[in-house]
Design a protein around this motif. Structure first.
Motif, PDB file in Angstrom:
ATOM      1  N   LYS A  49      34.122  30.836  58.993  1.00 54.27           N
ATOM      2  CA  LYS A  49      33.095  31.495  59.794  1.00 54.27           C
ATOM      3  C   LYS A  49      32.292  30.459  60.568  1.00 54.27           C
ATOM      4  N   GLY A  50      31.707  30.906  61.674  1.00 54.14           N
ATOM      5  CA  GLY A  50      30.835  30.031  62.444  1.00 54.14           C
ATOM      6  C   GLY A  50      31.548  29.328  63.577  1.00 54.14           C
ATOM      7  N   ARG A  51      30.911  28.281  64.059  1.00 56.04           N
ATOM      8  CA  ARG A  51      31.423  27.546  65.212  1.00 56.04           C
ATOM      9  C   ARG A  51      32.720  26.808  64.902  1.00 56.04           C
ATOM     10  N   GLU A  52      32.812  26.245  63.702  1.00 54.99           N
ATOM     11  CA  GLU A  52      34.048  25.593  63.301  1.00 54.99           C
ATOM     12  C   GLU A  52      35.132  26.661  63.180  1.00 54.99           C
ATOM     13  N   LYS A  53      36.358  26.268  63.418  1.00 55.94           N
ATOM     14  CA  LYS A  53      37.410  27.268  63.469  1.00 55.94           C
ATOM     15  C   LYS A  53      38.244  27.351  62.199  1.00 55.94           C
ATOM     16  N   TYR A  54      38.479  26.220  61.543  1.00 49.59           N
ATOM     17  CA  TYR A  54      39.344  26.275  60.370  1.00 49.59           C
ATOM     18  C   TYR A  54      39.091  25.118  59.425  1.00 49.59           C
ATOM     19  N   ILE A  55      39.625  25.277  58.205  1.00 56.74           N
ATOM     20  CA  ILE A  55      39.639  24.212  57.223  1.00 56.74           C
ATOM     21  C   ILE A  55      41.083  23.993  56.800  1.00 56.74           C
ATOM     22  N   ARG A  56      41.434  22.729  56.619  1.00 59.12           N
ATOM     23  CA  ARG A  56      42.738  22.352  56.062  1.00 59.12           C
ATOM     24  C   ARG A  56      42.439  21.454  54.881  1.00 59.12           C
ATOM     25  N   CYS A  57      43.000  21.799  53.720  1.00 54.50           N
ATOM     26  CA  CYS A  57      42.763  20.965  52.547  1.00 54.50           C
ATOM     27  C   CYS A  57      43.985  20.960  51.633  1.00 54.50           C
ATOM     28  N   ASP A  58      44.098  19.865  50.914  1.00 53.88           N
ATOM     29  CA  ASP A  58      45.082  19.738  49.851  1.00 53.88           C
ATOM     30  C   ASP A  58      44.299  19.722  48.553  1.00 53.88           C
ATOM     31  N   VAL A  59      44.817  20.408  47.546  1.00 57.52           N
ATOM     32  CA  VAL A  59      44.106  20.581  46.285  1.00 57.52           C
ATOM     33  C   VAL A  59      44.972  20.129  45.123  1.00 57.52           C
ATOM     34  N   ALA A  78      48.715  33.098  42.712  1.00 59.41           N
ATOM     35  CA  ALA A  78      47.420  33.763  42.517  1.00 59.41           C
ATOM     36  C   ALA A  78      46.275  32.784  42.754  1.00 59.41           C
ATOM     37  N   LEU A  79      46.450  31.533  42.347  1.00 65.33           N
ATOM     38  CA  LEU A  79      45.421  30.518  42.558  1.00 65.33           C
ATOM     39  C   LEU A  79      45.260  30.222  44.052  1.00 65.33           C
ATOM     40  N   ARG A  80      46.371  30.098  44.766  1.00 63.90           N
ATOM     41  CA  ARG A  80      46.314  29.876  46.222  1.00 63.90           C
ATOM     42  C   ARG A  80      45.627  31.047  46.915  1.00 63.90           C
ATOM     43  N   HIS A  81      45.972  32.258  46.502  1.00 62.51           N
ATOM     44  CA  HIS A  81      45.358  33.462  47.086  1.00 62.51           C
ATOM     45  C   HIS A  81      43.844  33.427  46.908  1.00 62.51           C
ATOM     46  N   GLU A  82      43.397  33.102  45.704  1.00 60.04           N
ATOM     47  CA  GLU A  82      41.957  33.030  45.423  1.00 60.04           C
ATOM     48  C   GLU A  82      41.283  31.977  46.303  1.00 60.04           C
ATOM     49  N   LEU A  83      41.912  30.829  46.454  1.00 52.95           N
ATOM     50  CA  LEU A  83      41.346  29.771  47.310  1.00 52.95           C
ATOM     51  C   LEU A  83      41.298  30.194  48.775  1.00 52.95           C
ATOM     52  N   ILE A  84      42.333  30.853  49.237  1.00 56.66           N
ATOM     53  CA  ILE A  84      42.355  31.309  50.630  1.00 56.66           C
ATOM     54  C   ILE A  84      41.214  32.280  50.890  1.00 56.66           C
ATOM     55  N   LEU A  85      41.018  33.228  49.993  1.00 61.82           N
ATOM     56  CA  LEU A  85      39.919  34.176  50.159  1.00 61.82           C
ATOM     57  C   LEU A  85      38.563  33.478  50.109  1.00 61.82           C
ATOM     58  N   LEU A  86      38.407  32.563  49.180  1.00 62.83           N
ATOM     59  CA  LEU A  86      37.149  31.833  49.040  1.00 62.83           C
ATOM     60  C   LEU A  86      36.863  30.981  50.275  1.00 62.83           C
ATOM     61  N   LEU A  87      37.851  30.225  50.719  1.00 62.67           N
ATOM     62  CA  LEU A  87      37.652  29.342  51.867  1.00 62.67           C
ATOM     63  C   LEU A  87      37.387  30.113  53.150  1.00 62.67           C
ATOM     64  N   SER A  88      38.060  31.220  53.344  1.00 62.68           N
ATOM     65  CA  SER A  88      37.883  31.986  54.582  1.00 62.68           C
ATOM     66  C   SER A  88      36.513  32.660  54.653  1.00 62.68           C
ATOM     67  N   ASP A  89      35.798  32.697  53.540  1.00 66.78           N
ATOM     68  CA  ASP A  89      34.462  33.303  53.513  1.00 66.78           C
ATOM     69  C   ASP A  89      33.352  32.263  53.681  1.00 66.78           C
ATOM     70  N   GLN A  90      33.708  31.016  53.983  1.00 68.50           N
ATOM     71  CA  GLN A  90      32.732  29.934  54.088  1.00 68.50           C
ATOM     72  C   GLN A  90      32.246  29.742  55.521  1.00 68.50           C
ATOM     73  N   GLN A  91      31.003  29.279  55.638  1.00 69.67           N
ATOM     74  CA  GLN A  91      30.451  28.878  56.926  1.00 69.67           C
ATOM     75  C   GLN A  91      30.904  27.451  57.206  1.00 69.67           C
ATOM     76  N   GLY A  92      31.581  27.234  58.310  1.00 69.06           N
ATOM     77  CA  GLY A  92      32.130  25.929  58.637  1.00 69.06           C
ATOM     78  C   GLY A  92      31.101  24.815  58.641  1.00 69.06           C
ATOM     79  N   ALA A  93      29.917  25.063  59.188  1.00 67.96           N
ATOM     80  CA  ALA A  93      28.889  24.019  59.267  1.00 67.96           C
ATOM     81  C   ALA A  93      28.426  23.588  57.877  1.00 67.96           C
ATOM     82  N   GLU A  94      28.382  24.514  56.948  1.00 67.27           N
ATOM     83  CA  GLU A  94      27.917  24.196  55.589  1.00 67.27           C
ATOM     84  C   GLU A  94      28.924  23.354  54.824  1.00 67.27           C
ATOM     85  N   ILE A  95      30.191  23.633  54.975  1.00 67.93           N
ATOM     86  CA  ILE A  95      31.196  22.924  54.180  1.00 67.93           C
ATOM     87  C   ILE A  95      31.625  21.592  54.806  1.00 67.93           C
ATOM     88  N   ARG A  96      31.006  21.227  55.925  1.00 69.65           N
ATOM     89  CA  ARG A  96      31.280  19.922  56.537  1.00 69.65           C
ATOM     90  C   ARG A  96      30.479  18.808  55.876  1.00 69.65           C
TER      91      ARG A  96
END
Length: 136
Positions: A49-59, A78-96
């Motif tokens: 969410k927000g001005r940033e467009k995406y996150i790419r991460c290795d876990v 199931a773990l990947r699914h949970e992470l995808i849902l969690l990450l897509s609900d984040q504000q890009g500016a906050e997680i930078r």
């Protein structure tokens, strides 16, 4: 073609990195144990969410008992699914920010522990580490 398939299969088998070490018990004494790591692959890429467009991460997921690796591997989708849902609900500016990354790491760990507790009756995962982290 068969060689490539065989090579990819071997790489998949060895994509789990294991590390032997001693673990500390609740009373502070050293207890023998083996830590192990499981890499969620491929990289996770989601819109944020927000001005940033995406996150790419290795876990990488860490457990203090290598006998739990098969459960983590089995439930990796199931773990990947949970992470995808969690990450897509984040504000890009906050997680930078550094604080935002650490907060996200802790929230992601708790979320994945809850998934494992629901699926296998045990949190199973002791730590979560971002080994690649890019927000744009």
């Amino acid at each position: 073609m068969r060689f490539i398939t065989l090579l990819l299969s071997v790489m998949l088998v060895f994509s789990t990195t294991q590390l032997s070490a001693a673990t500390e018990t609740k009373d502070g004494s050293e207890a023998p144990g083996t830590m192990a790591y499981y890499e969620l692959s491929p990289s996770i890429v989601v819109n944020v969410k927000g001005r940033e467009k995406y996150i790419r991460c290795d876990v990488q997921l860490m457990t203090r008992d290598e006998t739990r690796l098969p459960a983590i591997s089995l439930h990796a989708p199931a773990l990947r699914h949970e992470l995808i849902l969690l990450l897509s609900d984040q504000q890009g500016a906050e997680i930078r920010t550094t604080k935002g990354k650490e907060k996200l790491r802790k929230v992601a760990l708790k979320s994945l522990q809850a998934v494992m507790k629901n699926l296998v009756g045990d949190e199973t995962i002791d730590e979560l580490f971002f080994t690649t982290y890019l927000v744009q």
